[in-house]
Design an enzyme around this catalytic site. Structure first.
Site, PDB file in Angstrom:
ATOM      1  N   ARG A  33     -10.375  -1.694  -3.771  1.00 26.78           N
ATOM      2  CA  ARG A  33      -9.928  -0.928  -2.660  1.00 26.78           C
ATOM      3  C   ARG A  33      -9.986  -1.695  -1.364  1.00 26.78           C
ATOM      4  O   ARG A  33     -10.139  -1.514  -0.324  1.00 26.78           O
ATOM      5  CB  ARG A  33     -10.676   0.180  -2.489  1.00 26.78           C
ATOM      6  CG  ARG A  33     -10.660   1.257  -3.478  1.00 26.78           C
ATOM      7  CD  ARG A  33      -9.265   1.871  -3.824  1.00 26.78           C
ATOM      8  NE  ARG A  33      -9.274   2.714  -4.921  1.00 26.78           N
ATOM      9  CZ  ARG A  33      -8.689   2.391  -6.168  1.00 26.78           C
ATOM     10  NH1 ARG A  33      -8.234   1.054  -6.187  1.00 26.78           N
ATOM     11  NH2 ARG A  33      -8.716   3.182  -7.113  1.00 26.78           N
ATOM     12  N   SER A  86      -9.307  11.249  -0.965  1.00 23.65           N
ATOM     13  CA  SER A  86     -10.651  10.832  -0.987  1.00 23.65           C
ATOM     14  C   SER A  86     -11.123  10.358   0.511  1.00 23.65           C
ATOM     15  O   SER A  86     -10.889   9.298   0.549  1.00 23.65           O
ATOM     16  CB  SER A  86     -11.087  10.036  -2.348  1.00 23.65           C
ATOM     17  OG  SER A  86     -10.847  10.794  -3.299  1.00 23.65           O
ATOM     18  N   GLU A 111     -13.387   5.328   2.790  1.00 27.01           N
ATOM     19  CA  GLU A 111     -12.036   4.620   2.395  1.00 27.01           C
ATOM     20  C   GLU A 111     -11.005   4.887   3.430  1.00 27.01           C
ATOM     21  O   GLU A 111     -10.341   3.792   3.863  1.00 27.01           O
ATOM     22  CB  GLU A 111     -11.350   5.259   1.089  1.00 27.01           C
ATOM     23  CG  GLU A 111     -10.316   4.766   0.408  1.00 27.01           C
ATOM     24  CD  GLU A 111      -9.765   5.221  -0.988  1.00 27.01           C
ATOM     25  OE1 GLU A 111     -10.727   5.737  -1.473  1.00 27.01           O
ATOM     26  OE2 GLU A 111      -8.516   5.370  -1.001  1.00 27.01           O
TER      27      GLU A 111
HETATM   28  C1  LIG Z   1      -3.690  13.460  -1.474  1.00 26.35           C
HETATM   29  C2  LIG Z   1      -3.999  11.989  -1.275  1.00 26.35           C
HETATM   30  C3  LIG Z   1      -4.429  11.574  -2.463  1.00 26.35           C
HETATM   31  C4  LIG Z   1      -4.809  10.173  -2.495  1.00 26.35           C
HETATM   32  N1  LIG Z   1      -5.100   9.467  -3.643  1.00 26.35           N
HETATM   33  C5  LIG Z   1      -5.295   8.195  -3.749  1.00 26.35           C
HETATM   34  C6  LIG Z   1      -5.717   7.690  -4.754  1.00 26.35           C
HETATM   35  O1  LIG Z   1      -5.785   8.268  -5.944  1.00 26.35           O
HETATM   36  N2  LIG Z   1      -5.998   6.296  -4.920  1.00 26.35           N
HETATM   37  C7  LIG Z   1      -6.032   5.576  -3.832  1.00 26.35           C
HETATM   38  O2  LIG Z   1      -6.252   4.230  -3.904  1.00 26.35           O
HETATM   39  N3  LIG Z   1      -5.519   6.105  -2.613  1.00 26.35           N
HETATM   40  C8  LIG Z   1      -5.324   7.317  -2.317  1.00 26.35           C
HETATM   41  N4  LIG Z   1      -5.062   7.893  -1.396  1.00 26.35           N
HETATM   42  C9  LIG Z   1      -5.011   7.207  -0.091  1.00 26.35           C
HETATM   43  C10 LIG Z   1      -3.753   6.466   0.292  1.00 26.35           C
HETATM   44  O3  LIG Z   1      -2.761   7.221  -0.227  1.00 26.35           O
HETATM   45  C11 LIG Z   1      -3.638   5.226  -0.005  1.00 26.35           C
HETATM   46  O4  LIG Z   1      -4.407   4.471   0.555  1.00 26.35           O
HETATM   47  C12 LIG Z   1      -2.204   4.427   0.076  1.00 26.35           C
HETATM   48  O5  LIG Z   1      -1.960   3.451  -0.625  1.00 26.35           O
HETATM   49  C13 LIG Z   1      -1.955   4.287   1.683  1.00 26.35           C
HETATM   50  O6  LIG Z   1      -0.541   4.073   1.970  1.00 26.35           O
HETATM   51  P1  LIG Z   1       0.100   4.431   3.081  1.00 26.35           P
HETATM   52  O7  LIG Z   1       1.606   3.817   3.173  1.00 26.35           O
HETATM   53  O8  LIG Z   1       0.004   5.797   3.510  1.00 26.35           O
HETATM   54  O9  LIG Z   1      -0.644   3.448   4.382  1.00 26.35           O
HETATM   55  P2  LIG Z   1      -1.400   3.906   5.591  1.00 26.35           P
HETATM   56  O10 LIG Z   1      -2.302   4.744   5.302  1.00 26.35           O
HETATM   57  O11 LIG Z   1      -0.357   4.037   6.569  1.00 26.35           O
HETATM   58  O12 LIG Z   1      -2.085   2.333   6.115  1.00 26.35           O
HETATM   59  C14 LIG Z   1      -3.321   2.114   5.005  1.00 26.35           C
HETATM   60  C15 LIG Z   1      -3.768   0.564   5.686  1.00 26.35           C
HETATM   61  O13 LIG Z   1      -2.614  -0.360   5.001  1.00 26.35           O
HETATM   62  C16 LIG Z   1      -2.302  -0.909   6.101  1.00 26.35           C
HETATM   63  N5  LIG Z   1      -0.587  -0.985   6.003  1.00 26.35           N
HETATM   64  C17 LIG Z   1       0.162  -0.240   5.856  1.00 26.35           C
HETATM   65  N6  LIG Z   1       1.609  -0.833   5.386  1.00 26.35           N
HETATM   66  C18 LIG Z   1       1.368  -2.018   5.732  1.00 26.35           C
HETATM   67  C19 LIG Z   1       2.070  -3.182   5.406  1.00 26.35           C
HETATM   68  N7  LIG Z   1       3.646  -3.081   5.181  1.00 26.35           N
HETATM   69  N8  LIG Z   1       1.546  -4.460   5.568  1.00 26.35           N
HETATM   70  C20 LIG Z   1       0.246  -4.649   5.735  1.00 26.35           C
HETATM   71  N9  LIG Z   1      -0.513  -3.519   5.896  1.00 26.35           N
HETATM   72  C21 LIG Z   1      -0.079  -2.379   6.085  1.00 26.35           C
HETATM   73  C22 LIG Z   1      -2.222  -0.133   7.592  1.00 26.35           C
HETATM   74  O14 LIG Z   1      -2.217  -0.967   8.729  1.00 26.35           O
HETATM   75  C23 LIG Z   1      -3.845   0.527   7.078  1.00 26.35           C
HETATM   76  O15 LIG Z   1      -4.897  -0.588   7.187  1.00 26.35           O
HETATM   77  C24 LIG Z   1      -4.722   9.284  -1.337  1.00 26.35           C
HETATM   78  C25 LIG Z   1      -4.497   9.969  -0.153  1.00 26.35           C
HETATM   79  C26 LIG Z   1      -3.722  11.323  -0.115  1.00 26.35           C
HETATM   80  C27 LIG Z   1      -3.519  12.018   1.300  1.00 26.35           C
END
Ligand SMILES: Cc1cc2nc3c(=O)[nH]c(=O)nc-3n(C[C@H](O)[C@H](O)[C@H](O)COP(=O)(O)OP(=O)(O)OC[C@H]3O[C@@H](n4cnc5c(N)ncnc54)[C@H](O)[C@@H]3O)c2cc1C
Length: 313
Positions: A174, A225, A300
């Site tokens: 992670r 989570s 996380e």
């Molecule tokens: C219902 C639910 C279930 C989930 N299940 C899981 C799971 O099973 N496993 C898991 O790992 N996660 C899970 N997550 C957490 C989340 O979905 C992941 O961490 C996801 O990959 C984040 O993607 P995002 O586009 O929403 O990033 P954001 O939440 O917008 O950003 C997360 C981080 O990534 C950075 N970031 C975003 N885009 C870029 C980019 N283009 N370049 C550089 N940095 C960037 C941001 O600055 C921040 O630090 C879950 C979330 C929810 C709401």
């Protein structure tokens, strides 16, 4: 900031919004207003934007689908760069998948499956962009996207292109090198394997979705989570959800934020929760678990401060 907003709207017409309530766009439905939010529609536009912000000395912060972020109640004074559907083209050649960072992860998992490729089925229920997933090295079933990454192209603070191979991405559980760099991921090259029969992968993805729907809260806003599983704590007491539940914390409330009744590793916004409520509830859960087990659980989800710093909680 007003002058910057006018100039940005002139340089990137149609891509700039001002005074955006983060509570209306964020997954947790929490956060004050962002002064300026820009959604680039091409990698060239992203480079131009970063170069321009750098030359003006303006701070910025990158977000994807916000599914791992808690925004400050005070909102955001740094320019928010949201990578989303404007940067979401996908090319598949043989077992190589090249996708832009704004690609919606569940859609990518389905496209790979339809192309007869296997390896990223575990991401089919993760509601985020590929850039966010790579930054977090996200995944499920104890897998991470990093193991399929061949290379990542990003744009640095000056707007220059940077390419990293898998090793230079620093993937670990992670986490990745992108969490401590100021690069914005623009595209990702993945290497998958040829699947024997796409119906097998389809069934596996349906099973994953069914299992997530039965375990995870579906109706009210949450960020997935909250706490990361710690192998030593897992071996002694079990996963964070089980440990939090054993402390009698299911349903525990601070303000309008509460620990989910369905899964204790989820914190739910009951409607009007503020970031301060969520932070206080996280601190309380962390403290109670640490006193009972001796383990300090890592969080996380990340907190976005009013000046645009992304902090561990
Ligand atoms: C219902 C639910 C279930 C989930 N299940 C899981 C799971 O099973 N496993 C898991 O790992 N996660 C899970 N997550 C957490 C989340 O979905 C992941 O961490 C996801 O990959 C984040 O993607 P995002 O586009 O929403 O990033 P954001 O939440 O917008 O950003 C997360 C981080 O990534 C950075 N970031 C975003 N885009 C870029 C980019 N283009 N370049 C550089 N940095 C960037 C941001 O600055 C921040 O630090 C879950 C979330 C929810 C709401």
């Amino acid at each position: 900031m007003k002058k910057a907003a006018v100039e940005l709207a002139r340089l990137f017409p149609g891509a700039v919004r001002c005074d955006v309530p983060l509570s209306s766009i964020s997954r947790w439905r929490i956060g004050g207003n962002a002064d300026i939010l820009v959604s680039p529609r091409s990698i060239d536009e992203l480079s131009h934007l970063r170069g321009w912000l750098y030359s003006c000395g303006l701070p910025s912060v990158v977000i994807g689908a916000t599914s791992n972020l808690l925004f400050a109640d005070e909102g955001l004074r740094a320019v928010v760069i949201q990578i989303g559907c404007g940067l979401s083209s996908v090319t598949i050649r043989g077992s190589r998948v090249n996708a832009e960072a704004g690609t919606w992860v569940p859609g990518l998992a389905r496209r790979a499956m339809m192309a007869g490729l296997t390896g990223i089925e575990h991401t089919c229920g993760i509601p985020g962009t590929l850039g966010g997933l790579v930054c977090m090295n996200g995944g499920s079933q104890r897998k991470g996207i990093g193991s399929h990454v061949v290379s990542v192209v990003s744009v640095d603070v000056r707007g220059e292109r940077v390419e990293r191979n898998q090793q230079a991405c620093g993937f670990a559980y992670r986490t990745s090198a992108f969490q401590s760099s100021d690069e914005i991921i623009s595209s990702v090259e993945l290497e998958l394997e040829a699947g024997a029969d796409h119906r097998v992968q389809r069934r596996e993805m349906l099973d994953i979705m069914r299992s997530r729907r039965s375990k995870f809260p579906q109706k009210l806003p949450n960020c997935g989570s909250v706490f990361v599983s710690n192998p030593a704590m897992y071996a002694q007491y079990g996963p964070p959800g089980k440990v939090i539940e054993a402390q009698g914390l299911k349903g525990h409330t601070v303000g309008d934020a509460f620990v989910s009744h369905e899964h204790a590793n989820f914190i739910i916004n009951g409607g009007q929760a503020r970031a301060a409520d969520v932070l206080a509830l996280i601190a309380l859960v962390k403290d109670q678990v640490a006193r009972a087990t001796g383990y300090s659980m890592a969080v996380e989800a990340r907190y976005v401060t009013p000046v645009g710093t992304i902090k561990e909680i």
